[in-house]
Design a protein around this motif. Sequence first.
Motif, PDB file in Angstrom:
ATOM      1  N   LEU A 183      40.373  37.075  35.609  1.00  0.00           N
ATOM      2  CA  LEU A 183      41.362  38.148  35.731  1.00  0.00           C
ATOM      3  C   LEU A 183      42.671  37.760  35.048  1.00  0.00           C
ATOM      4  O   LEU A 183      43.258  38.569  34.310  1.00  0.00           O
ATOM      5  N   TYR A 184      43.130  36.542  35.282  1.00  0.00           N
ATOM      6  CA  TYR A 184      44.421  36.117  34.753  1.00  0.00           C
ATOM      7  C   TYR A 184      44.381  35.865  33.246  1.00  0.00           C
ATOM      8  O   TYR A 184      45.330  36.195  32.528  1.00  0.00           O
ATOM      9  N   ALA A 185      43.284  35.252  32.787  1.00  0.00           N
ATOM     10  CA  ALA A 185      43.202  34.857  31.375  1.00  0.00           C
ATOM     11  C   ALA A 185      42.720  35.981  30.473  1.00  0.00           C
ATOM     12  O   ALA A 185      43.135  36.076  29.308  1.00  0.00           O
ATOM     13  N   ARG A 186      41.818  36.837  31.007  1.00  0.00           N
ATOM     14  CA  ARG A 186      41.250  37.916  30.196  1.00  0.00           C
ATOM     15  C   ARG A 186      41.284  39.231  30.965  1.00  0.00           C
ATOM     16  O   ARG A 186      40.234  39.780  31.315  1.00  0.00           O
ATOM     17  N   SER A 199      38.531  29.470  46.087  1.00  0.00           N
ATOM     18  CA  SER A 199      39.056  28.131  46.385  1.00  0.00           C
ATOM     19  C   SER A 199      40.432  27.942  45.747  1.00  0.00           C
ATOM     20  O   SER A 199      40.617  27.103  44.856  1.00  0.00           O
ATOM     21  N   ILE A 200      41.392  28.717  46.228  1.00  0.00           N
ATOM     22  CA  ILE A 200      42.748  28.653  45.688  1.00  0.00           C
ATOM     23  C   ILE A 200      43.359  27.273  45.910  1.00  0.00           C
ATOM     24  O   ILE A 200      44.222  26.818  45.150  1.00  0.00           O
ATOM     25  N   TRP A 201      42.888  26.555  46.931  1.00  0.00           N
ATOM     26  CA  TRP A 201      43.399  25.220  47.238  1.00  0.00           C
ATOM     27  C   TRP A 201      43.049  24.186  46.179  1.00  0.00           C
ATOM     28  O   TRP A 201      43.687  23.133  46.089  1.00  0.00           O
ATOM     29  N   TRP A 202      42.052  24.482  45.353  1.00  0.00           N
ATOM     30  CA  TRP A 202      41.473  23.503  44.427  1.00  0.00           C
ATOM     31  C   TRP A 202      42.529  22.910  43.495  1.00  0.00           C
ATOM     32  O   TRP A 202      43.349  23.622  42.920  1.00  0.00           O
ATOM     33  N   ASP A 203      42.480  21.609  43.315  1.00  0.00           N
ATOM     34  CA  ASP A 203      43.344  20.873  42.384  1.00  0.00           C
ATOM     35  C   ASP A 203      44.824  21.191  42.617  1.00  0.00           C
ATOM     36  O   ASP A 203      45.559  21.563  41.687  1.00  0.00           O
ATOM     37  N   ASN A 204      45.233  21.045  43.873  1.00  0.00           N
ATOM     38  CA  ASN A 204      46.631  21.250  44.251  1.00  0.00           C
ATOM     39  C   ASN A 204      47.113  22.649  43.891  1.00  0.00           C
ATOM     40  O   ASN A 204      48.238  22.846  43.437  1.00  0.00           O
ATOM     41  N   ALA A 209      49.785  28.785  39.046  1.00  0.00           N
ATOM     42  CA  ALA A 209      50.551  28.882  37.795  1.00  0.00           C
ATOM     43  C   ALA A 209      49.960  29.973  36.904  1.00  0.00           C
ATOM     44  O   ALA A 209      50.713  30.718  36.245  1.00  0.00           O
ATOM     45  N   GLU A 210      48.645  30.088  36.877  1.00  0.00           N
ATOM     46  CA  GLU A 210      48.004  31.153  36.103  1.00  0.00           C
ATOM     47  C   GLU A 210      48.332  32.521  36.682  1.00  0.00           C
ATOM     48  O   GLU A 210      48.579  33.489  35.942  1.00  0.00           O
ATOM     49  N   GLU A 211      48.326  32.595  38.008  1.00  0.00           N
ATOM     50  CA  GLU A 211      48.670  33.855  38.663  1.00  0.00           C
ATOM     51  C   GLU A 211      50.086  34.296  38.300  1.00  0.00           C
ATOM     52  O   GLU A 211      50.335  35.467  37.985  1.00  0.00           O
ATOM     53  N   GLN A 212      51.014  33.353  38.355  1.00  0.00           N
ATOM     54  CA  GLN A 212      52.409  33.678  38.053  1.00  0.00           C
ATOM     55  C   GLN A 212      52.553  34.173  36.617  1.00  0.00           C
ATOM     56  O   GLN A 212      53.272  35.151  36.358  1.00  0.00           O
TER      57      GLN A 212
END
Length: 292
Positions: A183-186, A199-204, A209-212
């Motif tokens: 969704l964010y990238a394309r 898994s929004i928690w993934w990798d801190n 940042a992509e969402e923003q």
Amino acid sequence: MRSRPLAVTFSVIALLAVPAAAATAYEPAAAPYTMPETETWDMTSGDGQVFRIFVSRPAAPAPEGGYPVLYVLDGNAMFAGFAEARRIHCFGTGDIDKMIVVGVGHPGEHIYDSRRMFDFTAPIETPALKQAYAGHKSGGRDRFLKFLLDELRPAIGKRYSVDAHRQSLYGHSLGGLFALHVLYARPGAFRTIIATSPSIWWDNQSILAEEQAFRARVEKDPALGRTSRLLLMAGALEDGTMAADAGALAKRMEALSGHGLRVEYMLLDDETHISVPSRSVTASLRAAASRR
């Protein structure tokens, strides 16, 4: 994952070793169940990765404009539930059965293949997570997205009559995280993005940042917001912050409703992380079949 006691393991192995001849002579030989209105094949991507493709399609001719298509990640685990739910809806009054479900999985009989982590994630940056998953590859999500959009989707379009404007993507857990990345990238690549227990928690929480960045793009160009619909689901009994993270994301995204982005959040009572997919099937099919 907890290890099973050795005694249990040896018992299971012993049971599997019982020869087929132990069955009484008058019992007919058992045959594997073949799910009606389905087919499957293995497809090699341009970079040499082999994926198992599962398809559930109506027996009736396609409607005018073609079938809507729902792509379901973790196909080995998820496809059967979606396929039979689609088929049984032929007894209903809606058009949920008049669509194609495409499961994207991996060769073999494992419910979840270890390659899913590579397919669904960016390269891991958090040291603790790197150590925890030292034996697994990560970072292949953009290669996988290229396969979905540039190779698999055209292949499905050649085999079946499909509606190019009604294409949806379903993912659960890390698959849900990947769906958010799409969704964010394309934006607009899929008309409906369905992220269950992402898994929004993934990798801190690196996905934030992509969402923003996505939200900033939509605020500058509202046309991007009108290209997609986001359906979020989580289970009320999930461990950790899974449900809270999904609910908070839905609230943040609601701010973009004025720019045309449609967001819906469903909190599923009495469901855990493992049971969310089964409960989410009908709502996902309905969203993918919708003309709105």
